[in-house]
Design an enzyme around this catalytic site. Sequence first.
Site, mmCIF file in Angstrom:
data_model
loop_
_atom_site.group_PDB
_atom_site.id
_atom_site.type_symbol
_atom_site.label_atom_id
_atom_site.label_comp_id
_atom_site.label_asym_id
_atom_site.label_seq_id
_atom_site.Cartn_x
_atom_site.Cartn_y
_atom_site.Cartn_z
ATOM 1 N N GLY A 147 0.822 -1.207 0.000
ATOM 2 C CA GLY A 147 0.000 0.000 0.000
ATOM 3 C C GLY A 147 0.852 1.251 0.000
ATOM 4 O O GLY A 147 2.078 1.199 0.164
ATOM 5 N N ASP A 148 0.195 2.394 -0.235
ATOM 6 C CA ASP A 148 0.857 3.702 -0.212
ATOM 7 C C ASP A 148 1.961 3.829 -1.253
ATOM 8 O O ASP A 148 2.947 4.539 -1.057
ATOM 9 C CB ASP A 148 1.416 4.002 1.190
ATOM 10 C CG ASP A 148 0.352 3.830 2.257
ATOM 11 O OD1 ASP A 148 -0.786 4.246 1.997
ATOM 12 O OD2 ASP A 148 0.655 3.281 3.322
ATOM 13 N N LYS A 207 -0.876 5.306 -5.576
ATOM 14 C CA LYS A 207 -1.955 5.059 -6.544
ATOM 15 C C LYS A 207 -2.781 6.313 -6.789
ATOM 16 O O LYS A 207 -3.240 6.555 -7.906
ATOM 17 C CB LYS A 207 -2.855 3.920 -6.053
ATOM 18 C CG LYS A 207 -2.127 2.584 -6.034
ATOM 19 C CD LYS A 207 -2.962 1.488 -5.432
ATOM 20 C CE LYS A 207 -3.143 1.682 -3.939
ATOM 21 N NZ LYS A 207 -1.894 1.587 -3.159
ATOM 22 N N LYS A 260 -1.821 9.379 -6.873
ATOM 23 C CA LYS A 260 -1.106 10.218 -7.843
ATOM 24 C C LYS A 260 -1.211 9.630 -9.255
ATOM 25 O O LYS A 260 -1.499 10.346 -10.216
ATOM 26 C CB LYS A 260 0.346 10.320 -7.370
ATOM 27 C CG LYS A 260 1.416 10.330 -8.404
ATOM 28 C CD LYS A 260 1.720 11.745 -8.868
ATOM 29 C CE LYS A 260 2.855 11.717 -9.854
ATOM 30 N NZ LYS A 260 4.151 11.842 -9.249
ATOM 31 N N GLY A 274 -5.898 5.753 2.439
ATOM 32 C CA GLY A 274 -5.867 7.185 2.125
ATOM 33 C C GLY A 274 -5.045 7.417 0.867
ATOM 34 O O GLY A 274 -3.915 6.969 0.775
ATOM 35 N N HIS A 275 -5.650 8.082 -0.094
ATOM 36 C CA HIS A 275 -4.942 8.377 -1.351
ATOM 37 C C HIS A 275 -4.627 9.863 -1.422
ATOM 38 O O HIS A 275 -5.516 10.697 -1.263
ATOM 39 C CB HIS A 275 -5.807 7.969 -2.554
ATOM 40 C CG HIS A 275 -5.949 6.485 -2.665
ATOM 41 N ND1 HIS A 275 -6.431 5.871 -3.790
ATOM 42 C CD2 HIS A 275 -5.656 5.504 -1.787
ATOM 43 C CE1 HIS A 275 -6.424 4.556 -3.595
ATOM 44 N NE2 HIS A 275 -5.971 4.319 -2.383
ATOM 45 N N GLN A 282 -4.672 -0.098 -1.194
ATOM 46 C CA GLN A 282 -3.656 -0.912 -0.490
ATOM 47 C C GLN A 282 -2.732 -1.621 -1.483
ATOM 48 O O GLN A 282 -2.533 -1.117 -2.575
ATOM 49 C CB GLN A 282 -4.354 -1.873 0.482
ATOM 50 C CG GLN A 282 -5.034 -1.092 1.580
ATOM 51 C CD GLN A 282 -6.492 -1.418 1.781
ATOM 52 O OE1 GLN A 282 -7.133 -2.057 0.971
ATOM 53 N NE2 GLN A 282 -7.028 -0.964 2.885
ATOM 54 N N THR A 313 -5.067 -6.842 5.298
ATOM 55 C CA THR A 313 -6.331 -6.136 5.444
ATOM 56 C C THR A 313 -7.476 -7.134 5.244
ATOM 57 O O THR A 313 -7.243 -8.338 5.079
ATOM 58 C CB THR A 313 -6.381 -4.925 4.489
ATOM 59 O OG1 THR A 313 -7.520 -4.128 4.815
ATOM 60 C CG2 THR A 313 -6.457 -5.348 3.019
ATOM 61 N N ARG A 366 0.603 7.361 11.515
ATOM 62 C CA ARG A 366 1.746 6.561 11.998
ATOM 63 C C ARG A 366 2.930 6.685 11.039
ATOM 64 O O ARG A 366 2.746 6.886 9.836
ATOM 65 C CB ARG A 366 1.353 5.078 12.081
ATOM 66 C CG ARG A 366 0.335 4.786 13.160
ATOM 67 C CD ARG A 366 -0.006 3.304 13.229
ATOM 68 N NE ARG A 366 -0.836 2.878 12.114
ATOM 69 C CZ ARG A 366 -1.286 1.638 11.943
ATOM 70 N NH1 ARG A 366 -0.957 0.704 12.818
ATOM 71 N NH2 ARG A 366 -2.040 1.313 10.915
HETATM 72 P P1 GTP Z 1 -3.201 3.344 -0.341
HETATM 73 O O1 GTP Z 1 -4.445 2.910 -1.066
HETATM 74 O O2 GTP Z 1 -3.488 3.755 1.067
HETATM 75 O O3 GTP Z 1 -2.252 2.228 -0.426
HETATM 76 O O4 GTP Z 1 -2.469 4.739 -0.909
HETATM 77 P P2 GTP Z 1 -1.716 5.318 -2.194
HETATM 78 O O5 GTP Z 1 -1.091 4.244 -3.003
HETATM 79 O O6 GTP Z 1 -2.637 6.203 -2.952
HETATM 80 O O7 GTP Z 1 -0.513 6.187 -1.609
HETATM 81 P P3 GTP Z 1 -0.491 7.433 -0.613
HETATM 82 O O8 GTP Z 1 -1.066 8.603 -1.320
HETATM 83 O O9 GTP Z 1 -1.070 7.067 0.701
HETATM 84 O O10 GTP Z 1 1.093 7.615 -0.369
HETATM 85 C C1 GTP Z 1 1.994 7.939 -1.369
HETATM 86 C C2 GTP Z 1 2.803 9.170 -0.968
HETATM 87 O O11 GTP Z 1 3.809 9.397 -1.956
HETATM 88 C C3 GTP Z 1 1.978 10.449 -0.919
HETATM 89 O O12 GTP Z 1 2.505 11.270 0.069
HETATM 90 C C4 GTP Z 1 2.202 11.064 -2.306
HETATM 91 O O13 GTP Z 1 2.026 12.465 -2.342
HETATM 92 C C5 GTP Z 1 3.631 10.689 -2.539
HETATM 93 N N1 GTP Z 1 4.023 10.523 -3.961
HETATM 94 C C6 GTP Z 1 3.410 9.782 -4.934
HETATM 95 N N2 GTP Z 1 4.138 9.782 -6.067
HETATM 96 C C7 GTP Z 1 5.239 10.525 -5.812
HETATM 97 C C8 GTP Z 1 6.413 10.860 -6.579
HETATM 98 O O14 GTP Z 1 6.574 10.450 -7.721
HETATM 99 N N3 GTP Z 1 7.354 11.632 -5.954
HETATM 100 C C9 GTP Z 1 7.215 12.085 -4.681
HETATM 101 N N4 GTP Z 1 8.183 12.817 -4.146
HETATM 102 N N5 GTP Z 1 6.132 11.776 -3.934
HETATM 103 C C10 GTP Z 1 5.171 11.007 -4.490
HETATM 104 P P1 IMP Z 2 -7.097 -2.707 8.546
HETATM 105 O O1 IMP Z 2 -7.397 -3.091 7.151
HETATM 106 O O2 IMP Z 2 -7.403 -1.273 8.827
HETATM 107 O O3 IMP Z 2 -7.709 -3.628 9.565
HETATM 108 O O4 IMP Z 2 -5.520 -2.861 8.754
HETATM 109 C C1 IMP Z 2 -4.882 -4.115 8.572
HETATM 110 C C2 IMP Z 2 -3.438 -3.907 8.107
HETATM 111 O O5 IMP Z 2 -3.444 -3.304 6.816
HETATM 112 C C3 IMP Z 2 -2.604 -2.988 8.991
HETATM 113 O O6 IMP Z 2 -1.249 -3.405 8.939
HETATM 114 C C4 IMP Z 2 -2.733 -1.634 8.299
HETATM 115 O O7 IMP Z 2 -1.652 -0.786 8.588
HETATM 116 C C5 IMP Z 2 -2.739 -2.076 6.850
HETATM 117 N N1 IMP Z 2 -3.450 -1.120 5.990
HETATM 118 C C6 IMP Z 2 -4.790 -1.007 5.821
HETATM 119 N N2 IMP Z 2 -5.073 -0.044 4.923
HETATM 120 C C7 IMP Z 2 -3.885 0.445 4.502
HETATM 121 C C8 IMP Z 2 -3.509 1.442 3.534
HETATM 122 O O8 IMP Z 2 -4.326 2.057 2.869
HETATM 123 N N3 IMP Z 2 -2.177 1.655 3.373
HETATM 124 C C9 IMP Z 2 -1.252 0.959 4.050
HETATM 125 N N4 IMP Z 2 -1.549 0.010 4.959
HETATM 126 C C10 IMP Z 2 -2.851 -0.242 5.171
HETATM 127 MG MG MG Z 3 -2.342 5.451 1.392
#
Ligand code: GTP
Ligand code: IMP
Ligand code: MG
Length: 338
Positions: A11-12, A15, A17, A40-41, A174, A189, A251
């Site tokens: 995750g994170d 996606k 972006k 959180g996206h 995720q 998850t 966190r």
């Molecule tokens: P989940 O569905 O929760 O897994 O989230 P996600 O995949 O959408 O990622 P999330 O936005 O939580 O975290 C990614 C982080 O990287 C954010 O702070 C973005 O702003 C940052 N980010 C994404 N792409 C880039 C990049 O190419 N360069 C930099 N410097 N930051 C980036």
């Molecule tokens: P839950 O899905 O909230 O019960 O969390 C279960 C596990 O998945 C924990 O380790 C969380 O930190 C992780 N998790 C759930 N959602 C996300 C996400 O969007 N980004 C990163 N980790 C996640």
């Molecule tokens: Mg996220």
Amino acid sequence: MLTVVVGGFFGDEGKGKVVSYLSMADEVAVGVRCGSVNAGHTVVHDGRVWKLRVVPSAFVRKEAKLLIPPGALIRIDVLLKEMKETGVAGRLFLDPQTGVIEEKHVEAERASEHLKGKIGSTLQGVGAATSDRVLRKLRLARDFEELNDMLADVPNEVHNALRAGKNVIIEGTQGTFLSLYHGTYPYVTSRDTTASAFASEVGVGPRDVDEVVVVFKAYVTRVGGGPLPGELPEDEAVRRGWVERATVTGRVRRVAPFNVELARRAVMINSATQVAVTKADALFPEASMVREWGKLPREVREWVEGLENVLRVPVTLIGTGPEVGAIIDRRKELGFLK
Ligand code: GTP
Ligand code: IMP
Ligand code: MG
């Protein structure tokens, strides 16, 4: 064309972006956000930062219809707050069968030592609500009067758009190794987080999907419990500039260097047709804000090509900064766009 975007690690990966960029570049007609409020996206656009837990990241494309599918779970307060922040009223719709998380689900998770202590759950009530859904006692969007005007048949909307030759993007949440089936169980998850699962959440079959974009970050992060191969001590993460905070819980994210073995497996399980790598600028500061492949330093191009060689999938998108537009899009030169 139907594109599914999924996370390749824990995750994170960025996606939010990638989806916001593709929705504008491909002029999508429909953006569907799967999953739930634990994810959180982040979308950085026009000098603003949005942290979205329900609203699709495709909201940045003003003409796009935004959909929440039957397999997703929302919280009504989070939905209404984000709709206000993003100004998407009138173009966001929920399927009547979308699940609704209620206060009792959040309370149940907060009271669970297993989820809080061992798993490190975000405690947003997602697992508890999913469990009620499996037991067939969860209330759905159609059961809430205040959602009446926002209901739409999401599978129909998506298939109609595709039949009309329009572009649709499905935004997964995720990452592959947080999948209930394919992840590091029990440190996962409460849903499957792979491409097939998101297609199923929406109501499209495998043959409807044209592109599967698996997103990797240039290093690996993980929040909560569970194994993280090659995990670095926090001071080393600070030294490398890789420290991030979780979007939903605040966190500190655990970090490790890019993991080729995990990436290979994610490519396999999701049947990736393309790979996106975000945060190349965090590994190579010289890549910061670069928008053309040819303008990347040779070292960065060689790193990307090395990755393509082991993954055997083209790296079509390379993130070079947090802004939606800070991306190198190689799809044209690699033959993905007509
Ligand atoms: P989940 O569905 O929760 O897994 O989230 P996600 O995949 O959408 O990622 P999330 O936005 O939580 O975290 C990614 C982080 O990287 C954010 O702070 C973005 O702003 C940052 N980010 C994404 N792409 C880039 C990049 O190419 N360069 C930099 N410097 N930051 C980036
Ligand atoms: P839950 O899905 O909230 O019960 O969390 C279960 C596990 O998945 C924990 O380790 C969380 O930190 C992780 N998790 C759930 N959602 C996300 C996400 O969007 N980004 C990163 N980790 C996640
Ligand atoms: Mg996220």
